[in-house]
Enzyme design. Structure first.
Site, PDB file in Angstrom:
ATOM      1  N   LYS A   9       0.829  -1.214   0.000  1.00  0.00           N
ATOM      2  CA  LYS A   9       0.000   0.000   0.000  1.00  0.00           C
ATOM      3  C   LYS A   9       0.857   1.256   0.000  1.00  0.00           C
ATOM      4  O   LYS A   9       0.675   2.150  -0.810  1.00  0.00           O
ATOM      5  CB  LYS A   9      -0.924   0.030   1.234  1.00  0.00           C
ATOM      6  CG  LYS A   9      -1.867  -1.135   1.340  1.00  0.00           C
ATOM      7  CD  LYS A   9      -2.783  -1.001   2.555  1.00  0.00           C
ATOM      8  CE  LYS A   9      -2.072  -1.037   3.889  1.00  0.00           C
ATOM      9  NZ  LYS A   9      -1.454  -2.325   4.231  1.00  0.00           N
ATOM     10  N   ARG A  83      -9.627   1.402   8.489  1.00  0.00           N
ATOM     11  CA  ARG A  83      -9.147   0.042   8.666  1.00  0.00           C
ATOM     12  C   ARG A  83     -10.151  -0.827   9.407  1.00  0.00           C
ATOM     13  O   ARG A  83      -9.889  -1.991   9.659  1.00  0.00           O
ATOM     14  CB  ARG A  83      -7.869   0.125   9.487  1.00  0.00           C
ATOM     15  CG  ARG A  83      -6.762  -0.789   9.027  1.00  0.00           C
ATOM     16  CD  ARG A  83      -5.649  -0.512   9.986  1.00  0.00           C
ATOM     17  NE  ARG A  83      -4.434  -1.168   9.771  1.00  0.00           N
ATOM     18  CZ  ARG A  83      -3.389  -0.629   9.142  1.00  0.00           C
ATOM     19  NH1 ARG A  83      -3.483   0.528   8.543  1.00  0.00           N
ATOM     20  NH2 ARG A  83      -2.264  -1.277   9.110  1.00  0.00           N
ATOM     21  N   ARG A 151      11.270  -2.435  12.150  1.00  0.00           N
ATOM     22  CA  ARG A 151      10.204  -1.951  13.029  1.00  0.00           C
ATOM     23  C   ARG A 151       9.812  -3.023  14.050  1.00  0.00           C
ATOM     24  O   ARG A 151       9.842  -4.203  13.761  1.00  0.00           O
ATOM     25  CB  ARG A 151       8.968  -1.598  12.180  1.00  0.00           C
ATOM     26  CG  ARG A 151       8.964  -0.173  11.748  1.00  0.00           C
ATOM     27  CD  ARG A 151       7.973   0.188  10.656  1.00  0.00           C
ATOM     28  NE  ARG A 151       6.678  -0.473  10.645  1.00  0.00           N
ATOM     29  CZ  ARG A 151       5.789  -0.293   9.656  1.00  0.00           C
ATOM     30  NH1 ARG A 151       6.073   0.517   8.650  1.00  0.00           N
ATOM     31  NH2 ARG A 151       4.640  -0.918   9.671  1.00  0.00           N
ATOM     32  N   ARG A 162      -0.825  -9.263  13.497  1.00  0.00           N
ATOM     33  CA  ARG A 162      -1.276  -8.319  12.466  1.00  0.00           C
ATOM     34  C   ARG A 162      -2.127  -9.012  11.406  1.00  0.00           C
ATOM     35  O   ARG A 162      -3.091  -8.435  10.912  1.00  0.00           O
ATOM     36  CB  ARG A 162      -0.065  -7.629  11.809  1.00  0.00           C
ATOM     37  CG  ARG A 162       0.522  -6.559  12.714  1.00  0.00           C
ATOM     38  CD  ARG A 162       1.831  -6.062  12.206  1.00  0.00           C
ATOM     39  NE  ARG A 162       1.700  -5.152  11.078  1.00  0.00           N
ATOM     40  CZ  ARG A 162       2.733  -4.672  10.400  1.00  0.00           C
ATOM     41  NH1 ARG A 162       3.953  -5.014  10.744  1.00  0.00           N
ATOM     42  NH2 ARG A 162       2.552  -3.835   9.404  1.00  0.00           N
TER      43      ARG A 162
HETATM   44  P1  AP5 Z   1       4.721  -1.550   1.988  1.00  0.00           P
HETATM   45  O1  AP5 Z   1       4.494  -0.761   0.760  1.00  0.00           O
HETATM   46  O2  AP5 Z   1       5.315  -0.867   3.148  1.00  0.00           O
HETATM   47  O3  AP5 Z   1       3.379  -2.291   2.461  1.00  0.00           O
HETATM   48  P2  AP5 Z   1       2.142  -1.753   3.245  1.00  0.00           P
HETATM   49  O4  AP5 Z   1       0.974  -2.436   2.646  1.00  0.00           O
HETATM   50  O5  AP5 Z   1       2.151  -0.285   3.317  1.00  0.00           O
HETATM   51  O6  AP5 Z   1       2.353  -2.434   4.663  1.00  0.00           O
HETATM   52  P3  AP5 Z   1       2.795  -1.853   6.093  1.00  0.00           P
HETATM   53  O7  AP5 Z   1       3.958  -2.590   6.609  1.00  0.00           O
HETATM   54  O8  AP5 Z   1       2.852  -0.390   6.094  1.00  0.00           O
HETATM   55  O9  AP5 Z   1       1.725  -2.476   6.970  1.00  0.00           O
HETATM   56  P4  AP5 Z   1       0.545  -1.852   7.650  1.00  0.00           P
HETATM   57  O10 AP5 Z   1      -0.401  -1.506   6.615  1.00  0.00           O
HETATM   58  O11 AP5 Z   1       0.039  -2.785   8.699  1.00  0.00           O
HETATM   59  O12 AP5 Z   1       1.222  -0.633   8.449  1.00  0.00           O
HETATM   60  P5  AP5 Z   1       0.720   0.800   8.831  1.00  0.00           P
HETATM   61  O13 AP5 Z   1       1.888   1.653   8.853  1.00  0.00           O
HETATM   62  O14 AP5 Z   1      -0.450   1.201   8.013  1.00  0.00           O
HETATM   63  O15 AP5 Z   1       5.584  -2.815   1.549  1.00  0.00           O
HETATM   64  C1  AP5 Z   1       5.983  -3.805   2.480  1.00  0.00           C
HETATM   65  C2  AP5 Z   1       7.331  -4.396   2.105  1.00  0.00           C
HETATM   66  O16 AP5 Z   1       7.218  -5.088   0.872  1.00  0.00           O
HETATM   67  C3  AP5 Z   1       8.450  -3.376   1.891  1.00  0.00           C
HETATM   68  O17 AP5 Z   1       9.646  -3.927   2.316  1.00  0.00           O
HETATM   69  C4  AP5 Z   1       8.446  -3.149   0.362  1.00  0.00           C
HETATM   70  O18 AP5 Z   1       9.683  -2.712  -0.082  1.00  0.00           O
HETATM   71  C5  AP5 Z   1       8.084  -4.514  -0.124  1.00  0.00           C
HETATM   72  N1  AP5 Z   1       7.337  -4.538  -1.378  1.00  0.00           N
HETATM   73  C6  AP5 Z   1       6.318  -3.725  -1.742  1.00  0.00           C
HETATM   74  N2  AP5 Z   1       5.849  -4.087  -2.965  1.00  0.00           N
HETATM   75  C7  AP5 Z   1       6.583  -5.166  -3.353  1.00  0.00           C
HETATM   76  C8  AP5 Z   1       6.582  -6.014  -4.501  1.00  0.00           C
HETATM   77  N3  AP5 Z   1       5.705  -5.839  -5.509  1.00  0.00           N
HETATM   78  N4  AP5 Z   1       7.475  -7.020  -4.558  1.00  0.00           N
HETATM   79  C9  AP5 Z   1       8.351  -7.225  -3.557  1.00  0.00           C
HETATM   80  N5  AP5 Z   1       8.411  -6.459  -2.442  1.00  0.00           N
HETATM   81  C10 AP5 Z   1       7.541  -5.447  -2.338  1.00  0.00           C
HETATM   82  O19 AP5 Z   1       0.168   0.575  10.312  1.00  0.00           O
HETATM   83  C11 AP5 Z   1       1.004   0.258  11.371  1.00  0.00           C
HETATM   84  C12 AP5 Z   1       0.198   0.156  12.659  1.00  0.00           C
HETATM   85  O20 AP5 Z   1      -0.393   1.439  12.952  1.00  0.00           O
HETATM   86  C13 AP5 Z   1      -0.966  -0.821  12.641  1.00  0.00           C
HETATM   87  O21 AP5 Z   1      -0.565  -2.124  12.936  1.00  0.00           O
HETATM   88  C14 AP5 Z   1      -1.849  -0.201  13.728  1.00  0.00           C
HETATM   89  O22 AP5 Z   1      -1.393  -0.514  15.003  1.00  0.00           O
HETATM   90  C15 AP5 Z   1      -1.679   1.286  13.520  1.00  0.00           C
HETATM   91  N6  AP5 Z   1      -2.667   1.861  12.588  1.00  0.00           N
HETATM   92  C16 AP5 Z   1      -2.406   2.524  11.416  1.00  0.00           C
HETATM   93  N7  AP5 Z   1      -3.541   2.915  10.818  1.00  0.00           N
HETATM   94  C17 AP5 Z   1      -4.551   2.491  11.627  1.00  0.00           C
HETATM   95  C18 AP5 Z   1      -5.966   2.573  11.547  1.00  0.00           C
HETATM   96  N8  AP5 Z   1      -6.581   3.194  10.513  1.00  0.00           N
HETATM   97  N9  AP5 Z   1      -6.708   2.011  12.535  1.00  0.00           N
HETATM   98  C19 AP5 Z   1      -6.121   1.402  13.595  1.00  0.00           C
HETATM   99  N10 AP5 Z   1      -4.786   1.297  13.731  1.00  0.00           N
HETATM  100  C20 AP5 Z   1      -4.012   1.822  12.754  1.00  0.00           C
END
Ligand code: AP5
Ligand code: MG
Length: 214
Positions: A9, A83, A151, A162
């Protein structure tokens, strides 16, 4: 942008926002980058480190404040928010969602991408030790020269939580938005460029079908 953690994402949203010149906000980044000693920062941290969702009332307070303070006008890419169905329902009174880009990957890919992820503490660029992009020098950010870190929410235990939380709390949003006919399901397997192309095509098709007379 909707999808399991690690589905890409953030990677795709940042590229898309540059290409389409749209604002971009990630709720996860907002939580990570805020003053960790602030009221919200202190409340959110334990949930994030454990891989659980931050409670809805805290998320809504943060997002409402952000959208108002930054006076976001025009279109915006939301990454990782809403979410839960509750967040999505509350968001309906604040703005209208045009498209939900739902990126789908396998469970195996989830563990590979997140277990291998390393992040720059300065510019927040993400790398991956198993897949792409890899840093030119092991453990060092290409752009800043800073030491990359892992992280806390990427330990095996936190990753398991997760995934469970995603299935229980976030996946129901696919059906929620599907009823509105705005979900673009994207195969998230393959290279970053391949996924980017698929998103571009899906958005183009969605635009075309919106302007086609019925
Ligand atoms: P990346 O692009 O970072 O993936 P992502 O989908 O953004 O995943 P996140 O790790 O950010 O997970 P998340 O959605 O749980 O975290 P968030 O910060 O929102 O890519 C991931 C990896 O894959 C990278 O290494 C990248 O290089 C690699 N990659 C990407 N595309 C690729 C491809 N095609 N091929 C190979 N490799 C690839 O949330 C964190 C925490 O915050 C949550 O757990 C929660 O506690 C809290 N939080 C945030 N928002 C909310 C909400 N709305 N409600 C409640 N809690 C929340
Ligand atoms: Mg992300």
């Amino acid at each position: 942008m909707l999808g399991v953690p690690g589905s890409g994402k953030g990677t795709q949203a940042k590229m898309l926002s540059e290409k389409l010149k749209l604002s971009y906000v990630s709720s996860g980044d907002l939580f990570r980058n805020m003053d960790q000693s602030s009221e919200i920062g202190k409340k959110a941290r334990p949930y994030m480190d454990a891989g659980e969702l931050v409670p809805d009332d805290i998320v809504m307070e943060l997002m409402k404040e952000y959208l108002l303070k930054n006076r976001i006008e025009g279109n915006i890419i939301l990454d990782g928010f809403p979410r839960t169905v509750n967040q999505a329902e509350q968001l309906e009174s604040l703005l209208t969602i045009d498209h939900v880009i739902y990126i789908d990957i396998s469970e195996e890919e989830f563990y590979k991408r997140l277990g291998g992820r390393r992040t720059c503490p300065k510019c927040e660029k993400n790398y991956n030790i198993f897949t792409e992009p890899k840093p030119k020098t092991d453990g060092i950010c290409d752009d800043c020269g800073e030491q990359l870190f892992q992280r806390k929410d990427q330990t095996t235990e936190a990753l398991k939580t997760r995934l469970e939380v995603y299935h229980d709390e976030t996946e129901p949003l696919v059906e929620f938005y599907d009823k509105l006919g705005i979900v673009l399901k994207i195969d998230g397997m393959g290279t970053v460029d391949e996924v980017e192309n698929r998103i571009e095509i899906a958005l183009d098709n969605a635009k075309k079908s919106n302007i086609d007379p019925e």
